[in-house]
Write an enzyme that holds these catalytic residues in place. Structure first.
Site, PDB file in Angstrom:
ATOM      1  N   PHE A  34     -22.651  -2.639 -27.286  1.00 44.35           N
ATOM      2  CA  PHE A  34     -23.405  -2.744 -26.039  1.00 44.35           C
ATOM      3  C   PHE A  34     -23.224  -1.469 -25.212  1.00 44.35           C
ATOM      4  CE2 PHE A  34     -24.008  -3.815 -21.594  1.00 44.35           C
ATOM      5  CZ  PHE A  34     -25.145  -4.605 -21.607  1.00 44.35           C
ATOM      6  N   ASP A  35     -21.973  -1.053 -25.090  1.00 49.09           N
ATOM      7  CA  ASP A  35     -21.692   0.156 -24.315  1.00 49.09           C
ATOM      8  C   ASP A  35     -22.375   1.384 -24.900  1.00 49.09           C
ATOM      9  OD1 ASP A  35     -20.263  -1.187 -22.467  1.00 49.09           O
ATOM     10  OD2 ASP A  35     -18.298  -0.753 -23.347  1.00 49.09           O
ATOM     11  N   GLU A 110     -28.446 -33.224  -9.241  1.00 51.95           N
ATOM     12  CA  GLU A 110     -27.850 -31.932  -9.569  1.00 51.95           C
ATOM     13  C   GLU A 110     -26.476 -31.844  -8.941  1.00 51.95           C
ATOM     14  OE1 GLU A 110     -30.473 -28.834  -8.129  1.00 51.95           O
ATOM     15  OE2 GLU A 110     -32.183 -30.070  -8.719  1.00 51.95           O
ATOM     16  N   LYS A 112     -23.809 -30.062  -6.539  1.00 52.94           N
ATOM     17  CA  LYS A 112     -23.891 -29.235  -5.341  1.00 52.94           C
ATOM     18  C   LYS A 112     -22.835 -28.145  -5.454  1.00 52.94           C
ATOM     19  CE  LYS A 112     -24.341 -29.708  -0.341  1.00 52.94           C
ATOM     20  NZ  LYS A 112     -23.390 -28.729   0.151  1.00 52.94           N
ATOM     21  N   ASP A 114     -20.594 -25.027  -4.560  1.00 47.32           N
ATOM     22  CA  ASP A 114     -19.970 -24.638  -3.310  1.00 47.32           C
ATOM     23  C   ASP A 114     -19.834 -23.119  -3.247  1.00 47.32           C
ATOM     24  OD1 ASP A 114     -18.948 -25.104  -0.875  1.00 47.32           O
ATOM     25  OD2 ASP A 114     -16.974 -25.766  -1.559  1.00 47.32           O
ATOM     26  N   TYR A 221     -31.500 -23.436  -8.255  1.00 48.94           N
ATOM     27  CA  TYR A 221     -31.892 -24.839  -8.170  1.00 48.94           C
ATOM     28  C   TYR A 221     -33.240 -25.122  -7.530  1.00 48.94           C
ATOM     29  CZ  TYR A 221     -29.647 -23.986  -3.658  1.00 48.94           C
ATOM     30  OH  TYR A 221     -29.286 -23.454  -2.456  1.00 48.94           O
ATOM     31  N   LYS A 284     -32.628 -35.301  -5.515  1.00 52.31           N
ATOM     32  CA  LYS A 284     -33.938 -34.863  -5.043  1.00 52.31           C
ATOM     33  C   LYS A 284     -35.031 -35.756  -5.615  1.00 52.31           C
ATOM     34  CE  LYS A 284     -32.175 -30.180  -4.962  1.00 52.31           C
ATOM     35  NZ  LYS A 284     -32.098 -28.876  -5.605  1.00 52.31           N
ATOM     36  N   LYS A 308     -21.438 -36.178  -0.702  1.00 55.09           N
ATOM     37  CA  LYS A 308     -20.200 -35.385  -0.711  1.00 55.09           C
ATOM     38  C   LYS A 308     -19.086 -36.130  -1.440  1.00 55.09           C
ATOM     39  CE  LYS A 308     -21.176 -31.681   1.796  1.00 55.09           C
ATOM     40  NZ  LYS A 308     -20.914 -31.109   3.083  1.00 55.09           N
ATOM     41  N   CYS A 402      17.442 -21.340  15.178  1.00 57.37           N
ATOM     42  CA  CYS A 402      17.239 -20.862  13.818  1.00 57.37           C
ATOM     43  C   CYS A 402      18.117 -21.638  12.835  1.00 57.37           C
ATOM     44  CB  CYS A 402      17.565 -19.373  13.744  1.00 57.37           C
ATOM     45  SG  CYS A 402      17.446 -18.725  12.077  1.00 57.37           S
ATOM     46  N   CYS A 405      20.815 -18.843  11.468  1.00 56.12           N
ATOM     47  CA  CYS A 405      21.797 -18.135  12.295  1.00 56.12           C
ATOM     48  C   CYS A 405      22.046 -18.809  13.630  1.00 56.12           C
ATOM     49  CB  CYS A 405      21.368 -16.690  12.507  1.00 56.12           C
ATOM     50  SG  CYS A 405      19.972 -16.535  13.633  1.00 56.12           S
ATOM     51  N   CYS A 420      12.660 -16.291  15.113  1.00 57.04           N
ATOM     52  CA  CYS A 420      14.079 -16.101  15.369  1.00 57.04           C
ATOM     53  C   CYS A 420      14.248 -14.653  15.816  1.00 57.04           C
ATOM     54  CB  CYS A 420      14.901 -16.362  14.110  1.00 57.04           C
ATOM     55  SG  CYS A 420      16.589 -15.736  14.278  1.00 57.04           S
ATOM     56  N   CYS A 426      20.347 -12.206  11.434  1.00 53.79           N
ATOM     57  CA  CYS A 426      19.870 -13.407  10.762  1.00 53.79           C
ATOM     58  C   CYS A 426      19.685 -13.116   9.274  1.00 53.79           C
ATOM     59  CB  CYS A 426      18.560 -13.830  11.418  1.00 53.79           C
ATOM     60  SG  CYS A 426      17.863 -15.328  10.734  1.00 53.79           S
TER      61      CYS A 426
HETATM   62  P1  AMP Z   1     -25.272 -27.974   3.757  1.00 49.32           P
HETATM   63  O1  AMP Z   1     -24.903 -26.515   3.914  1.00 49.32           O
HETATM   64  O2  AMP Z   1     -24.098 -28.888   3.686  1.00 49.32           O
HETATM   65  O3  AMP Z   1     -26.349 -28.382   4.713  1.00 49.32           O
HETATM   66  O4  AMP Z   1     -25.909 -28.080   2.306  1.00 49.32           O
HETATM   67  C1  AMP Z   1     -27.071 -27.389   1.996  1.00 49.32           C
HETATM   68  C2  AMP Z   1     -26.740 -26.313   1.054  1.00 49.32           C
HETATM   69  O5  AMP Z   1     -26.249 -26.772  -0.176  1.00 49.32           O
HETATM   70  C3  AMP Z   1     -27.954 -25.539   0.662  1.00 49.32           C
HETATM   71  O6  AMP Z   1     -28.293 -24.578   1.616  1.00 49.32           O
HETATM   72  C4  AMP Z   1     -27.526 -24.892  -0.613  1.00 49.32           C
HETATM   73  O7  AMP Z   1     -26.963 -23.629  -0.331  1.00 49.32           O
HETATM   74  C5  AMP Z   1     -26.394 -25.747  -1.138  1.00 49.32           C
HETATM   75  N1  AMP Z   1     -26.619 -26.278  -2.486  1.00 49.32           N
HETATM   76  C6  AMP Z   1     -25.714 -26.233  -3.473  1.00 49.32           C
HETATM   77  N2  AMP Z   1     -26.172 -26.776  -4.599  1.00 49.32           N
HETATM   78  C7  AMP Z   1     -27.425 -27.193  -4.344  1.00 49.32           C
HETATM   79  C8  AMP Z   1     -28.425 -27.845  -5.131  1.00 49.32           C
HETATM   80  N3  AMP Z   1     -28.216 -28.182  -6.415  1.00 49.32           N
HETATM   81  N4  AMP Z   1     -29.595 -28.099  -4.534  1.00 49.32           N
HETATM   82  C9  AMP Z   1     -29.814 -27.777  -3.235  1.00 49.32           C
HETATM   83  N5  AMP Z   1     -28.906 -27.170  -2.450  1.00 49.32           N
HETATM   84  C10 AMP Z   1     -27.716 -26.881  -2.985  1.00 49.32           C
HETATM   85 ZN    ZN Z   2      17.865 -16.583  12.562  1.00 57.06          ZN
END
Ligand code: AMP
Ligand code: ZN
Length: 664
Positions: A34-35, A110, A112, A114, A221, A284, A308, A402, A405, A420, A426
């Site tokens: 690849f490189d 789906e 969610k 983070d 998504y 959804k 959640k 402390c 000491c 302290c 100490c």
């Molecule tokens: P909240 O910030 O708690 O209002 O949640 C909304 C945010 O969840 C959206 O703005 C997305 O950034 C995020 N998110 C993560 N996964 C998904 C998903 N599968 N579908 C829609 N939103 C998602």
């Molecule tokens: Zn101390």
């Protein structure tokens, strides 16, 4: 084949390999091959800049600097999601939407993810722009940074619409996050708290080549656009996948809230095996026609709902609270717990942070407490189960003295922590300071470890780091686990530390808030500890990047008689307390206010020497070209992207010998 065809073939091949590697996880060529192909393309692009393409795979390494991100109005607003926490919440939601649409309702479930949300626009299959969520109406243009994320396609495959917007989440998978933290801990930096904040922080880094180094991923998504010929959410995920986007396979099409709950329950357990953080599920309405019927409230779509997950919690007994004293004297209360399993590990201790925290939760020894492991690494106590409280229990009295000491603790206004103040008497502070002094990034004393420091202090042989230089072999040999040879190593290691450069010594002596970078800045500016020790707070804050907090702390350090005595002793032993003569001799201000980018291979000096020459003469080195760059020093084999960029911004490219002329 024409040159242009050759370049296009290579670009397409590399895109395909990139896709196999980052999206399918199944590369079909070796990294080495690849490189080679990438280099081949780089060479061609360098020779034929007329075929420059902003979306070429050679540009994944970043390099663009953005000082102020441009604000862009979202073509389609980015909404939030409503939250639900129970089966009842979901059934209520279904009742509400059934009143608004006809016919059966199917749902796409789906995960969610983070992280940080992102909205990317594609035109004719090319990535045009990537914008953060911002306030939902408008966000920041972070295109340069997003392009460095390997799972974001720069050019699409298959049968894509001419123009659309795709939404997703930028996440930092656990593995990459942990690796980044290991690296940080190594260099003595605080580890990042959690992957989510680190991911969103990454999007706003000014130097895109820094973003390129972070193992970020983009999970998609949602698609927005006109005449997309897509009927359902589930279908849109499939389509996005076929155009080359990373869309997790977990998504599932279901027919009822009961099936939604089955999905939730399954992933509530299985999510711990995922490579990245998820904090829930998003449900959804599958039909886009029904989605349109349902529309939006002021804040969120009616057709979607987040569920959640509860952060994993366990309850256990608080056996005792102990108090730790750090090298700066800061007190940290620690909860000693009845060992319990949480998210796959055994937890015995949890941080209690400070006195306020204990008071706020009214935590008492003997209590049954709830422990949670969120995105953070160290578990924390989030609540007390009052129903299980023992009758005779009394509120926790925070220590006043402390634990080591017995000195009365102080708490400055605005400080969350108690300290302290017995700086010199100490033990954990004494030991901690010496341990810091000898550590790898500081004096890096070979043959002496943290534990031995403890032994030496306990034996009354040393009380501060200057004492190290008076240790003799004969004194050390009687210590536990010491022998002739190891004692000799220890003494030699201490002797060798006299060669360590001033900037590291300045870091080693442990002035509060003076980390490695600040120490370098101060060393460069003041050039000797004598000059630094006489600087007033006003003078200090005038130094580039030195703020009030650091200024005050430096002043405080040198106002303490004992510190001056210790430093005088270090000087007497021959420790480097000023920039060495050869370093100073070569320093000038000839390149003051000039920023250089160095690229290629050089003949008379090495690349590193060249960089050092720039810095020693007052100039700055930057890793990437921007309008702030004054000169590019180019050797052989200058990178093609740098060359194109330099030409575009009309920045003078000078040779090695031109550069050396500048110094005469
Ligand atoms: P909240 O910030 O708690 O209002 O949640 C909304 C945010 O969840 C959206 O703005 C997305 O950034 C995020 N998110 C993560 N996964 C998904 C998903 N599968 N579908 C829609 N939103 C998602
Ligand atoms: Zn101390």
């Amino acid at each position: 084949m024409s040159i242009q065809q050759q370049i296009n073939t290579l670009r397409n091949e590399l895109r395909e390999h990139n896709y196999n590697y980052y999206l399918l996880d199944s590369p079909i060529i070796s990294d080495y091959d690849f490189d080679l192909k990438l280099k081949e393309l780089q060479t061609l692009e360098e020779q034929y800049p007329e075929f420059y393409d902003v979306n070429s795979p050679t540009l994944r390494v970043g390099g663009e600097i953005t000082k102020n991100f441009k604000t862009v109005v979202h073509e389609y607003r980015m909404y939030s999601l409503d939250n639900s926490y129970s089966k009842e919440d979901l059934l209520d939601w279904e009742t509400r939407i059934k009143k608004l649409v006809d016919g059966e309702i199917q749902y796409t479930c789906e995960l969610k993810y983070d992280g940080a949300s992102i909205s990317i626009t594609y035109e004719n299959g090319n990535l045009l722009r990537a914008v953060t969520r911002g306030d939902g109406m408008q966000g920041d243009d972070v295109t340069a940074n997003i392009k460095t994320i390997k799972s974001v396609p720069l050019q699409l495959k298959g049968n894509y619409p001419p123009k659309f917007v795709i939404r997703g989440e930028i996440v930092l998978p656990h593995e990459g996050f942990n690796k980044m933290n290991e690296d940080r801990i190594e260099i003595g930096e605080e580890p990042y708290r959690n992957p989510r904040n680190t991911a969103s922080g990454s999007l706003k880094l000014q130097d895109s080549s820094e973003v390129a180094k972070r193992p970020l991923e983009c999970l998609l998504y949602n698609i927005k656009g006109e005449r997309l010929l897509i009927q359902t959410q589930f279908e849109s995920l499939d389509k996005a996948r076929s155009w080359g986007f990373k869309v997790p396979k977990a998504a599932q099409l279901v027919n009822s809230i009961d099936e939604v709950l089955a999905f939730i329950n399954y992933w509530d357990v299985k999510r711990h095996d995922l490579p990245y953080e998820t904090d829930g599920v998003v449900i959804k309405v599958n039909s886009l026609f029904q989605q349109e019927e349902l529309g939006y409230t002021a804040k969120s779509p009616r057709w979607a709902m987040a569920y959640k997950f509860k952060a994993e919690q366990v309850s256990t007994k608080l056996n005792s609270i102990s108090y730790q004293v750090g090298r700066t004297g800061a007190i940290t209360p620690v909860a000693n717990l009845e060992p319990v399993e949480l998210a796959g590990t055994i937890v015995k201790r949890a941080s209690l942070h400070n006195a306020d925290q204990i008071e706020k939760l009214d935590i008492r020894v003997g209590d049954t407490v709830y422990v949670e492991k969120g995105g953070e690494i160290i578990p924390k106590i989030i609540a007390v189960d009052i129903s299980k409280r023992l009758e005779k229990s009394k509120p926790t009295q925070y220590i006043t003295h402390c634990p080591e000491c017995k000195t009365e603790l102080v708490r400055q206004e605005g400080d969350a922590k108690h300290y302290c103040p017995n700086f010199y008497g100490c033990k954990p502070q004494i030991v901690g300071r010496i341990q810091h002094y000898i550590s790898r990034k500081a004096m890096d004393i070979e043959g002496l470890g943290g534990e031995t420091v403890g032994l030496l202090v306990n034996a009354g042989l040393i009380n501060n780091y200057a004492d190290l230089y008076e240790l003799s072999k004969a004194q050390v040999i009687p210590l536990e686990r010491m022998a002739e040879k190891s004692a000799e190593n220890l003494v030699n290691g201490i002797e060798a530390s006299k060669q360590i450069h001033f900037e590291r010594v300045l870091y080693a002596i442990g002035i509060r808030f003076v980390g490695e970078t600040v120490a370098k800045k101060l060393a460069k500016h003041y050039k000797s500890i004598d000059r630094l020790s006489k600087a007033s707070i006003e003078e200090l804050v005038n130094v580039d990047e030195i703020g009030e907090k650091i200024g005050e702390s430096v002043r405080l350090f040198f106002d303490m008689e004992e510190n001056i005595t210790t430093i005088e002793r270090l000087k007497g032993f021959g420790v480097q307390l000023e920039l060495s003569a050869d370093k100073l001799a070569n320093q000038t201000e000839k390149l003051n206010n000039l920023t250089f980018v160095v690229s290629g291979v050089f003949k008379t000096v090495s690349r590193n020497e060249l960089k050092k020459l720039v810095e020693d003469n007052g100039g700055k080195i930057s890793s990437s070209i921007s309008t702030k760059t004054n000169y590019i020093v180019a050797g052989d084999k200058m990178g093609p992207s740098k060359k194109a960029k330099a030409e575009q911004l009309k920045i003078p490219i000078i040779s090695e010998s031109d550069f050396l002329q500048l110094l005469i």
